[in-house]
Design a protein around this motif. Structure first.
Motif, short mmCIF file in Angstrom:
data_model
loop_
_atom_site.label_atom_id
_atom_site.label_comp_id
_atom_site.label_asym_id
_atom_site.label_seq_id
_atom_site.Cartn_x
_atom_site.Cartn_y
_atom_site.Cartn_z
N MET A 190 22.23 -42.72 -41.35
CA MET A 190 21.02 -42.57 -40.82
C MET A 190 20.49 -44.18 -40.56
SD MET A 190 17.29 -41.95 -42.76
CE MET A 190 17.16 -39.96 -42.28
N TYR A 191 19.80 -44.34 -39.41
CA TYR A 191 19.00 -45.70 -38.96
C TYR A 191 17.93 -45.43 -38.77
CZ TYR A 191 17.90 -50.13 -36.74
OH TYR A 191 17.37 -51.18 -36.62
N GLY A 192 16.96 -46.05 -39.61
CA GLY A 192 15.67 -46.21 -39.18
C GLY A 192 14.88 -47.03 -38.68
N PHE A 193 14.23 -46.91 -37.52
CA PHE A 193 13.46 -48.10 -36.64
C PHE A 193 12.16 -48.75 -37.61
CE2 PHE A 193 15.81 -46.02 -33.40
CZ PHE A 193 16.45 -46.89 -32.75
N GLY A 194 12.43 -50.03 -37.52
CA GLY A 194 11.03 -50.75 -37.92
C GLY A 194 9.85 -50.87 -37.20
N GLU A 195 10.20 -50.57 -35.66
CA GLU A 195 9.31 -50.42 -34.71
C GLU A 195 8.47 -51.69 -34.76
OE1 GLU A 195 7.48 -46.67 -34.43
OE2 GLU A 195 9.10 -45.75 -33.79
N LYS A 196 8.91 -52.94 -34.99
CA LYS A 196 8.16 -54.02 -34.78
C LYS A 196 8.40 -54.68 -33.50
CE LYS A 196 7.17 -53.74 -39.07
NZ LYS A 196 6.00 -53.40 -39.54
N ARG A 213 10.60 -57.25 -39.17
CA ARG A 213 11.65 -56.37 -39.70
C ARG A 213 11.29 -55.44 -40.70
NH1 ARG A 213 13.38 -61.48 -38.98
NH2 ARG A 213 12.63 -62.10 -41.15
N GLN A 214 10.20 -55.48 -41.46
CA GLN A 214 9.79 -54.57 -42.42
C GLN A 214 10.04 -53.05 -42.06
OE1 GLN A 214 5.79 -53.86 -43.07
NE2 GLN A 214 6.21 -54.00 -45.56
N GLY A 215 10.19 -52.07 -42.77
CA GLY A 215 10.30 -50.63 -42.48
C GLY A 215 11.62 -50.21 -42.04
N ARG A 216 12.65 -51.04 -41.93
CA ARG A 216 13.77 -50.79 -41.14
C ARG A 216 14.66 -50.21 -42.34
NH1 ARG A 216 16.81 -55.44 -38.35
NH2 ARG A 216 16.76 -55.94 -40.42
N TYR A 217 15.64 -48.93 -41.99
CA TYR A 217 16.42 -48.20 -43.14
C TYR A 217 17.80 -48.14 -42.55
CZ TYR A 217 18.40 -45.09 -46.29
OH TYR A 217 19.28 -44.40 -47.34
N VAL A 218 18.88 -48.10 -43.28
CA VAL A 218 20.13 -48.01 -42.72
C VAL A 218 20.74 -47.53 -43.92
CG1 VAL A 218 21.08 -50.41 -43.19
CG2 VAL A 218 22.23 -48.83 -41.71
N GLY A 219 21.43 -46.27 -43.86
CA GLY A 219 22.18 -45.83 -44.96
C GLY A 219 23.03 -44.76 -44.79
N GLY A 220 23.81 -44.26 -45.71
CA GLY A 220 24.99 -43.01 -45.39
C GLY A 220 25.46 -42.56 -46.69
N ARG A 221 25.92 -41.37 -46.43
CA ARG A 221 26.20 -40.61 -47.88
C ARG A 221 27.49 -39.87 -47.50
NH1 ARG A 221 24.50 -35.00 -49.85
NH2 ARG A 221 24.65 -35.27 -51.92
N PHE A 222 28.60 -39.86 -48.27
CA PHE A 222 29.81 -39.17 -48.05
C PHE A 222 30.07 -38.19 -49.13
CE2 PHE A 222 29.53 -42.37 -44.75
CZ PHE A 222 29.84 -41.77 -43.64
N GLY A 223 30.58 -37.00 -49.21
CA GLY A 223 31.01 -36.40 -50.23
C GLY A 223 32.20 -35.15 -49.93
N TYR A 224 32.35 -34.58 -51.09
CA TYR A 224 33.46 -33.47 -51.02
C TYR A 224 32.88 -32.18 -51.82
CZ TYR A 224 37.75 -30.84 -51.73
OH TYR A 224 38.71 -30.03 -51.90
N ALA A 225 33.03 -30.98 -51.34
CA ALA A 225 32.50 -29.93 -52.07
C ALA A 225 33.31 -28.99 -51.81
CB ALA A 225 31.00 -29.58 -51.66
N ASN A 226 33.98 -28.34 -52.86
CA ASN A 226 34.83 -27.23 -52.84
C ASN A 226 34.97 -26.78 -53.89
OD1 ASN A 226 36.97 -25.52 -51.56
ND2 ASN A 226 38.55 -27.15 -51.53
N GLY A 227 34.72 -25.33 -53.85
CA GLY A 227 34.74 -24.72 -55.02
C GLY A 227 33.84 -24.83 -56.07
N PRO A 228 34.05 -25.24 -57.40
CA PRO A 228 33.04 -25.56 -58.32
C PRO A 228 32.85 -27.09 -58.27
CG PRO A 228 35.09 -25.52 -59.20
CD PRO A 228 35.36 -24.96 -57.91
N LEU A 229 33.62 -27.86 -57.60
CA LEU A 229 33.20 -29.41 -57.56
C LEU A 229 32.32 -30.01 -56.38
CD1 LEU A 229 33.90 -32.06 -58.82
CD2 LEU A 229 35.95 -32.14 -57.14
#
Length: 399
Positions: A190-196, A213-229
């Motif tokens: 995800m990238y969120g604009f500060g819109e300045k 620059r206030q308000g800007r966001y950058v991030g990511g999430r990665f995972g693994y889901a299979n069966g009970p895990l």
């Protein structure tokens, strides 16, 4: 003609759904502070502030939403999602805004591109791996300390830890989600604009803080889901302030790792998290003091199915590293820390309706002031926050 136009728009959709949750609870909150003044004759003892209320969102967040999908052919689909917070206890908040989520997206074999206001990748681990789903008095301390406020259905208006207003959700964002056919692997960025407003040449920039620059966001999430895990790692950086002429940028960087494993008779949850409030300098002198602060925490939890019900329990703990600047030979004060235990039971009357009960207690040390909800601690320079206890007894209906 207007009615026909609306009908024409609706018919172009493959599906349009009205959905929501109405959750109400009888809740109680109690916050106790103590006077640690010595000697004992001057000690004023303790003071308790309590409240009993008809609240909302004790089990699931009350909401009203609209979502729809149009099949574009060739494996492509266009979708929208508009979701508004609802305060059903007093009716004051309804479909006045869609601050819970407001997105439009295009999806296909490549995944999904989503535009608008949405959950941040780093918040997902806090809520997915919490047996209480970051709702009600049982919500974990990682969530509480980082700034989430269930009374406003989102990040606090003044910002959470380090002034982070992008803790739970980010506005003006572009998100990309991996396709679901990757053998259990999933992810998003995800990238969120500060819109300045930018100025050229740079010296034309007004000498106003938080203008670039206030308000800007950058991030990511990665995972693994299979069966009970299910296991996922997330990182995000939120720009909470800046000063163009001083050459400083203030950020809150968050890293967390969460996991769950379903053994059948019992499901285990766990998370570790660290948020760092830091200042980046364009021209930092060698002797400049390091003012970065940290918030570290962990969570362990469990759910146990019992017939039509579910027992929920969790223990969470957080600690602040305030990085105190000391004079020579001066001793640092102990860093604030807190822990929390929560226990609850959900009884499903049907797939859509459930009764629930939750109790929780927070213990604060070294001037930490975290609570389960309700009114804050007495703050007058004499009393120190100690414990916060609370309960929710409610009903949740989804449609």
């Amino acid at each position: 003609m207007a009615a026909l136009a609306v009908a024409g728009v609706a018919s172009a959709q493959s599906s349009v759904t009205l959905f929501g949750v109405v959750d109400a609870s009888i809740s109680g909150y109690s916050s106790t502070s103590r006077d640690l003044t010595l000697p004992a004759p001057l000690n004023q003892g303790s003071v308790k502030i309590s409240q009993r209320a008809l609240a909302n969102s004790g089990y699931n967040s009350s909401r009203l939403g609209f979502r729809g999908t149009e099949d574009l052919g060739g494996g492509l689909a266009a979708s929208f999602w508009l979701e508004a917070p609802v305060s059903n206890d007093d009716g004051a908040k309804g479909v006045a805004d869609f601050t819970r989520r407001s997105t439009v997206s295009l999806s296909g074999g490549f995944g999904e591109v989503r535009l608008g206001r949405d959950y941040t990748p780093t918040f997902w681990n806090d809520t997915v791996f919490d047996p209480f789903g970051t709702n009600g008095v049982g919500s974990n301390l990682i969530n509480t300390a980082n700034g989430y406020n269930v009374l406003t259905e989102g990040a606090k208006d003044t910002g959470g830890f380090g002034g982070n207003m992008n803790y739970a959700r980010a506005s003006n964002s572009i998100g990309y989600f991996l396709p679901p056919n990757l053998g259990g692997f999933y992810g998003q960025v995800m990238y969120g604009f500060g819109e300045k407003t930018k100025y050229s040449p740079g010296l034309s920039t007004p000498d106003v803080e938080n203008s670039q620059r206030q308000g800007r966001y950058v991030g990511g999430r990665f995972g693994y889901a299979n069966g009970p895990l299910d296991v996922a790692l997330a990182y995000g950086s939120s720009t909470v302030g800046d000063d163009y002429y001083l050459g400083t940028t203030n950020k809150v960087n968050t890293l967390n790792l969460g996991a769950s494993y379903d053994f059948g008779p019992v499901k285990l949850f766990g998370e570790i998290s660290q948020a760092k409030s830091k200042t980046d300098f364009e021209n930092r002198t060698f002797s400049a003091a390091n003012t970065d602060t940290k918030l570290s925490g962990y969570l362990i939890g469990v759910t146990v199915p019992v017939g039509a019900g579910l027992i929920r329990a969790s223990y969470s703990s957080v600690k602040y590293n305030e990085n105190q600047i000391l004079a020579p030979f001066e001793l640092a004060d102990p860093d604030p820390k807190a822990n929390k235990i929560a226990l609850g039971y959900v009884h499903n009357l049907s797939k859509r309706t459930a009764l629930y009960a939750t109790i929780a207690r927070v213990s604060n040390k070294n001037d930490a002031a975290l609570k389960v909800g309700g009114p804050g601690f007495l703050s007058n320079g004499i009393f120190t926050p100690k414990t916060s206890t609370g309960y929710d007894f409610g009903i949740r209906h989804a449609f």
